[in-house]
Design a protein around this motif. Structure first.
Motif, PDB file in Angstrom:
ATOM      1  N   VAL A  15       0.851  -1.194   0.000  1.00 17.11           N
ATOM      2  CA  VAL A  15       0.000   0.000   0.000  1.00 17.11           C
ATOM      3  C   VAL A  15       0.889   1.247   0.000  1.00 17.11           C
ATOM      4  O   VAL A  15       0.668   2.188  -0.778  1.00 17.11           O
ATOM      5  CB  VAL A  15      -0.962   0.002   1.217  1.00 17.11           C
ATOM      6  CG1 VAL A  15      -1.709   1.325   1.330  1.00 17.11           C
ATOM      7  CG2 VAL A  15      -1.951  -1.164   1.115  1.00 17.11           C
ATOM      8  N   ALA A  16       1.943   1.241   0.839  1.00 22.19           N
ATOM      9  CA  ALA A  16       2.833   2.403   0.927  1.00 22.19           C
ATOM     10  C   ALA A  16       3.547   2.672  -0.397  1.00 22.19           C
ATOM     11  O   ALA A  16       3.863   3.816  -0.721  1.00 22.19           O
ATOM     12  CB  ALA A  16       3.859   2.187   2.040  1.00 22.19           C
ATOM     13  N   LYS A  17       3.769   1.615  -1.178  1.00 21.07           N
ATOM     14  CA  LYS A  17       4.433   1.763  -2.490  1.00 21.07           C
ATOM     15  C   LYS A  17       3.488   2.188  -3.586  1.00 21.07           C
ATOM     16  O   LYS A  17       3.879   2.235  -4.752  1.00 21.07           O
ATOM     17  CB  LYS A  17       4.996   0.411  -2.922  1.00 21.07           C
ATOM     18  CG  LYS A  17       6.296   0.075  -2.345  1.00 21.07           C
ATOM     19  CD  LYS A  17       6.748  -1.240  -2.976  1.00 21.07           C
ATOM     20  CE  LYS A  17       8.013  -1.670  -2.311  1.00 21.07           C
ATOM     21  NZ  LYS A  17       8.270  -3.084  -2.548  1.00 21.07           N
ATOM     22  N   ASN A  18       2.215   2.410  -3.250  1.00 23.03           N
ATOM     23  CA  ASN A  18       1.213   2.776  -4.257  1.00 23.03           C
ATOM     24  C   ASN A  18       1.022   1.669  -5.295  1.00 23.03           C
ATOM     25  O   ASN A  18       0.830   1.951  -6.481  1.00 23.03           O
ATOM     26  CB  ASN A  18       1.622   4.078  -4.968  1.00 23.03           C
ATOM     27  CG  ASN A  18       0.724   5.236  -4.607  1.00 23.03           C
ATOM     28  OD1 ASN A  18      -0.206   5.092  -3.815  1.00 23.03           O
ATOM     29  ND2 ASN A  18       0.981   6.382  -5.203  1.00 23.03           N
ATOM     30  N   ALA A  19       1.089   0.438  -4.831  1.00 20.33           N
ATOM     31  CA  ALA A  19       0.996  -0.703  -5.764  1.00 20.33           C
ATOM     32  C   ALA A  19      -0.388  -1.351  -5.774  1.00 20.33           C
ATOM     33  O   ALA A  19      -0.554  -2.411  -6.392  1.00 20.33           O
ATOM     34  CB  ALA A  19       2.060  -1.741  -5.414  1.00 20.33           C
ATOM     35  N   ILE A  20      -1.382  -0.744  -5.124  1.00 25.08           N
ATOM     36  CA  ILE A  20      -2.715  -1.373  -5.092  1.00 25.08           C
ATOM     37  C   ILE A  20      -3.218  -1.619  -6.512  1.00 25.08           C
ATOM     38  O   ILE A  20      -3.693  -2.717  -6.832  1.00 25.08           O
ATOM     39  CB  ILE A  20      -3.724  -0.496  -4.310  1.00 25.08           C
ATOM     40  CG1 ILE A  20      -3.332  -0.394  -2.839  1.00 25.08           C
ATOM     41  CG2 ILE A  20      -5.144  -1.064  -4.444  1.00 25.08           C
ATOM     42  CD1 ILE A  20      -4.138   0.649  -2.063  1.00 25.08           C
ATOM     43  N   GLY A  21      -3.126  -0.614  -7.356  1.00 26.04           N
ATOM     44  CA  GLY A  21      -3.660  -0.729  -8.718  1.00 26.04           C
ATOM     45  C   GLY A  21      -2.969  -1.821  -9.517  1.00 26.04           C
ATOM     46  O   GLY A  21      -3.622  -2.607 -10.213  1.00 26.04           O
ATOM     47  N   GLU A  22      -1.650  -1.888  -9.417  1.00 23.37           N
ATOM     48  CA  GLU A  22      -0.929  -2.925 -10.180  1.00 23.37           C
ATOM     49  C   GLU A  22      -1.290  -4.320  -9.688  1.00 23.37           C
ATOM     50  O   GLU A  22      -1.381  -5.261 -10.479  1.00 23.37           O
ATOM     51  CB  GLU A  22       0.577  -2.706 -10.075  1.00 23.37           C
ATOM     52  CG  GLU A  22       1.026  -1.496 -10.866  1.00 23.37           C
ATOM     53  CD  GLU A  22       2.531  -1.507 -11.078  1.00 23.37           C
ATOM     54  OE1 GLU A  22       3.086  -2.537 -11.502  1.00 23.37           O
ATOM     55  OE2 GLU A  22       3.142  -0.467 -10.810  1.00 23.37           O
ATOM     56  N   ILE A  23      -1.478  -4.453  -8.391  1.00 27.01           N
ATOM     57  CA  ILE A  23      -1.830  -5.772  -7.850  1.00 27.01           C
ATOM     58  C   ILE A  23      -3.272  -6.121  -8.227  1.00 27.01           C
ATOM     59  O   ILE A  23      -3.556  -7.254  -8.655  1.00 27.01           O
ATOM     60  CB  ILE A  23      -1.569  -5.808  -6.328  1.00 27.01           C
ATOM     61  CG1 ILE A  23      -0.058  -5.686  -6.071  1.00 27.01           C
ATOM     62  CG2 ILE A  23      -2.126  -7.081  -5.716  1.00 27.01           C
ATOM     63  CD1 ILE A  23       0.346  -5.507  -4.607  1.00 27.01           C
ATOM     64  N   TYR A  24      -4.184  -5.148  -8.147  1.00 26.36           N
ATOM     65  CA  TYR A  24      -5.560  -5.405  -8.592  1.00 26.36           C
ATOM     66  C   TYR A  24      -5.579  -5.815 -10.064  1.00 26.36           C
ATOM     67  O   TYR A  24      -6.346  -6.682 -10.482  1.00 26.36           O
ATOM     68  CB  TYR A  24      -6.438  -4.160  -8.375  1.00 26.36           C
ATOM     69  CG  TYR A  24      -7.146  -4.099  -7.033  1.00 26.36           C
ATOM     70  CD1 TYR A  24      -6.657  -4.772  -5.915  1.00 26.36           C
ATOM     71  CD2 TYR A  24      -8.323  -3.363  -6.883  1.00 26.36           C
ATOM     72  CE1 TYR A  24      -7.300  -4.717  -4.703  1.00 26.36           C
ATOM     73  CE2 TYR A  24      -8.980  -3.303  -5.666  1.00 26.36           C
ATOM     74  CZ  TYR A  24      -8.473  -3.983  -4.574  1.00 26.36           C
ATOM     75  OH  TYR A  24      -9.125  -3.930  -3.377  1.00 26.36           O
ATOM     76  N   SER A  25      -4.738  -5.183 -10.852  1.00 29.75           N
ATOM     77  CA  SER A  25      -4.675  -5.498 -12.278  1.00 29.75           C
ATOM     78  C   SER A  25      -4.270  -6.960 -12.494  1.00 29.75           C
ATOM     79  O   SER A  25      -4.816  -7.653 -13.362  1.00 29.75           O
ATOM     80  CB  SER A  25      -3.679  -4.542 -12.932  1.00 29.75           C
ATOM     81  OG  SER A  25      -3.428  -4.935 -14.225  1.00 29.75           O
ATOM     82  N   ARG A  26      -3.365  -7.455 -11.673  1.00 33.64           N
ATOM     83  CA  ARG A  26      -2.968  -8.870 -11.802  1.00 33.64           C
ATOM     84  C   ARG A  26      -4.118  -9.804 -11.454  1.00 33.64           C
ATOM     85  O   ARG A  26      -4.313 -10.826 -12.113  1.00 33.64           O
ATOM     86  CB  ARG A  26      -1.753  -9.154 -10.913  1.00 33.64           C
ATOM     87  CG  ARG A  26      -0.532  -8.435 -11.456  1.00 33.64           C
ATOM     88  CD  ARG A  26       0.677  -8.696 -10.611  1.00 33.64           C
ATOM     89  NE  ARG A  26       1.753  -7.849 -11.111  1.00 33.64           N
ATOM     90  CZ  ARG A  26       3.025  -8.182 -11.108  1.00 33.64           C
ATOM     91  NH1 ARG A  26       3.402  -9.352 -10.633  1.00 33.64           N
ATOM     92  NH2 ARG A  26       3.936  -7.359 -11.576  1.00 33.64           N
ATOM     93  N   PHE A  27      -4.875  -9.443 -10.404  1.00 34.97           N
ATOM     94  CA  PHE A  27      -6.040 -10.267 -10.053  1.00 34.97           C
ATOM     95  C   PHE A  27      -7.010 -10.298 -11.245  1.00 34.97           C
ATOM     96  O   PHE A  27      -7.486 -11.368 -11.653  1.00 34.97           O
ATOM     97  CB  PHE A  27      -6.779  -9.692  -8.840  1.00 34.97           C
ATOM     98  CG  PHE A  27      -5.995  -9.676  -7.540  1.00 34.97           C
ATOM     99  CD1 PHE A  27      -5.011 -10.620  -7.274  1.00 34.97           C
ATOM    100  CD2 PHE A  27      -6.262  -8.709  -6.568  1.00 34.97           C
ATOM    101  CE1 PHE A  27      -4.302 -10.604  -6.071  1.00 34.97           C
ATOM    102  CE2 PHE A  27      -5.568  -8.693  -5.372  1.00 34.97           C
ATOM    103  CZ  PHE A  27      -4.587  -9.627  -5.118  1.00 34.97           C
ATOM    104  N   GLU A  28      -7.306  -9.128 -11.762  1.00 35.26           N
ATOM    105  CA  GLU A  28      -8.330  -9.040 -12.821  1.00 35.26           C
ATOM    106  C   GLU A  28      -7.855  -9.727 -14.106  1.00 35.26           C
ATOM    107  O   GLU A  28      -8.638 -10.414 -14.761  1.00 35.26           O
ATOM    108  CB  GLU A  28      -8.693  -7.578 -13.058  1.00 35.26           C
ATOM    109  CG  GLU A  28      -9.427  -6.999 -11.839  1.00 35.26           C
ATOM    110  CD  GLU A  28      -9.986  -5.608 -12.071  1.00 35.26           C
ATOM    111  OE1 GLU A  28      -9.340  -4.808 -12.777  1.00 35.26           O
ATOM    112  OE2 GLU A  28     -11.073  -5.323 -11.530  1.00 35.26           O
ATOM    113  N   LYS A  29      -6.584  -9.555 -14.465  1.00 32.15           N
ATOM    114  CA  LYS A  29      -6.071 -10.205 -15.684  1.00 32.15           C
ATOM    115  C   LYS A  29      -6.096 -11.719 -15.551  1.00 32.15           C
ATOM    116  O   LYS A  29      -6.168 -12.440 -16.549  1.00 32.15           O
ATOM    117  CB  LYS A  29      -4.657  -9.719 -15.993  1.00 32.15           C
ATOM    118  CG  LYS A  29      -4.660  -8.325 -16.583  1.00 32.15           C
ATOM    119  CD  LYS A  29      -3.271  -7.862 -16.948  1.00 32.15           C
ATOM    120  CE  LYS A  29      -3.332  -6.460 -17.540  1.00 32.15           C
ATOM    121  NZ  LYS A  29      -2.251  -5.611 -17.038  1.00 32.15           N
TER     122      LYS A  29
END
Ligand code: RTP
Ligand code: MG
Length: 143
Positions: A15-29
């Motif tokens: 979360v501190a690295k601002n990686a929520i979006g990239e991780i969500y993208s992996r789930f969705e892909k």
């Protein structure tokens, strides 16, 4: 393969690295749908309760301290074989052993700050989802 639900947590380091979006993208892909989500700051009592299975382990205090060091993003993922699929996306607990391209290989710093949590079986998935979400907070996604 059955449609399953699993509990995922994006830990304070990611979360501190601002990686929520990239991780969500992996789930969705990977075909996993987010059916419930909440950002929260865990209390010590919540973190101890969530990881109670590890309370006799030498790393327990460090694990709890890390989990309360900043906000986490908690979500329920749904899809075919969701529990194992999410564990595969996450990679090994220790990022040094995580396969290239996994979330932990790409975002984790150490075995403590290892970016994500995922339920490890059907029983723990049920318990962990209920720990954070009431049934009515989990959305039906039919489309
Ligand atoms: P998680 O529960 O967070 O998804 O991680 P996991 O299943 O891959 O690993 P688990 O064995 O359940 O351990 C929970 C968390 O405790 C920390 N740990 N430290 N120092 C150590 O030997 C050690 N072993 C585990 C990790 O942060 C792990 O995610
Ligand atoms: Mg675990």
């Amino acid at each position: 393969m059955a449609v399953e639900q699993t509990l995922s947590i994006i830990k304070p380091d990611a979360v501190a690295k601002n990686a929520i979006g990239e991780i969500y993208s992996r789930f969705e892909k990977a075909g996993l749908r987010i059916v419930a989500a909440r950002m929260m700051q865990l209390s010590r009592e919540q973190a101890e309760g969530f990881y109670a299975v590890h309370k006799e382990r030498p790393f327990f205090n460090d694990l709890v301290s890390f989990m309360i060091s900043g906000p986490v993003m908690v979500q329920v993922l749904e899809g075919e074989d969701a529990i194992a699929k999410n564990r595969g996306l996450m990679g090994a607990t220790n990022p040094k052993e995580a396969a290239p391209g996994t979330i932990r290989a790409d975002f984790a710093e150490s075995i403590d700050a290892n970016a994500v949590h995922g339920s490890d079986g059907a029983d723990t998935a049920r318990e962990e989802i209920a720990f954070f979400f009431r049934p009515e907070e989990i959305c039906k996604r039919t489309l």
